[in-house]
Design an enzyme around this catalytic site. Sequence first.
Site, short mmCIF file in Angstrom:
data_model
loop_
_atom_site.label_atom_id
_atom_site.label_comp_id
_atom_site.label_asym_id
_atom_site.label_seq_id
_atom_site.Cartn_x
_atom_site.Cartn_y
_atom_site.Cartn_z
N ALA A 266 -29.74 19.95 -19.59
CA ALA A 266 -28.61 19.31 -20.27
C ALA A 266 -27.28 19.64 -19.58
CB ALA A 266 -28.57 19.76 -21.72
N ASP A 288 -34.38 21.69 -22.23
CA ASP A 288 -33.24 22.53 -22.59
C ASP A 288 -33.49 23.00 -24.02
OD1 ASP A 288 -30.28 22.74 -21.08
OD2 ASP A 288 -30.27 23.33 -23.19
N CYS A 392 -23.72 27.74 -10.84
CA CYS A 392 -22.32 27.43 -10.51
C CYS A 392 -21.51 28.73 -10.54
CB CYS A 392 -21.74 26.37 -11.44
SG CYS A 392 -21.82 26.77 -13.19
#
Length: 450
Positions: A266, A288, A392
């Site tokens: 997601a 998810d 990230c």
Amino acid sequence: MARLQLHDDATFIKHKPQLRADAAWALYQVLEQGRSTRDIMPMVFVRHHLAKDRAWLQETVFGVLRVLPTLQTWLRALLSAPLKKQQKIIEHLIMVGLFQQAYMRTSLHAAVSETVEASKVLKQPQLSGMVNAILRNFEREKLIDKPIEAPHAQVNLPKWLYKQLLHAYPDNIDEIAKAMQDKAPLWLRVNVLKVELEHYSKMLDEQGIGHQVIPPRSIQLDTYTDITLLPLFDEGGFAVQDMAAQQAANLLQVSAGDTVLDACAAPGGKTAAIIETCPSLGALYAIDNAPSRNTRTEENLYRLGHIQRLGERLHILNVDAGLQETYDELPKFNKILLDAPCSATGVIRRHPDIKWHRKAADIDALVLTQQRILAQTWKALAPGGILLYATCSILPQENSDQVREFLQTHDDASLHPIRDDETVDKPGWQILPSEANMDGFFYARLLKSH
């Protein structure tokens, strides 16, 4: 339903609409109540109908969050004692005023008068004189020209993050810190299953929208714009996705007939990119453990036409990628994308509140979560399959350290290099913020032998 909830939430803002008061309220919610700008900003946007006012709110709130240590240093020099309880919001209002004077080059008269008025709107009229004096003293004492002593405040980072980045990147800490303060560009991933890249570029040209084209499917817009007004938004002609995140689908190397897992999928951006890279894949499972985020995945994939395109080959499941029982009824996978939960330190320029919500203790907990999910997804990978580990983050303990330890403890895992300079001691591709105008991201590709 989401829009109704948004308006209901907005009624919790008790003061009348006023730009500086609303900016201060948003900052108070983020910094004192721990709420996300993703939740808070729509609540203040809905109170202002002009696009220029929403743009001002975005620039001001995000700007204050980007340079918060500098503003706090000035505030401490100007304020005799911290404000408490219901008056605390006025500290955030003062920082809005200081930001206007120092970074937006708003005239002294406008910055002072409007900010003083906002103190009354926020039901603190007894502090309006203090607000007036502080903003005028800032100009009079020329604090903007005085050096800031604390190293972490000089580069506008929380102390814990500054220490970790200094240890990991001693030669370019200043460059990284500066990039974290920059405004992130707006990247589009063109849905080439619906429109050719060159044709979409021409559509943007016809509307006078400046942009750069990066084949095979990427466009960077020259300025921010309302994406819902761009060509083919409703038709699913594109999705918003940073260029760093777009690398995932390419690196996974999905082939026709592959059974693919997108773990922690997601809201579905990378899921969609995988489909667009190889629509002839065999089956795709997007999992998810947050139902609301899975709803967003369904909405995004439907707009892009991918639910219709894959039909029964697409499975969106509300399950935990870190639990062994999740995989009991699932097939073995040829390709797995694990976009692991992380500190998000690579996307701070896009979400500056991350700097002030994350704590040093969070990192150790995240590393354990990553290890748990990596271990379980690896078991679900078929022999000869590829797992792409992604975050990230720009912190080594979440990235290269994590992958190096995994390689050392799993004799069926080998590094499938992305870049020529990778080694088992220093695996993966670390993208730093603003490198080629991308967010900070990490990728490592692993091959299962048996």
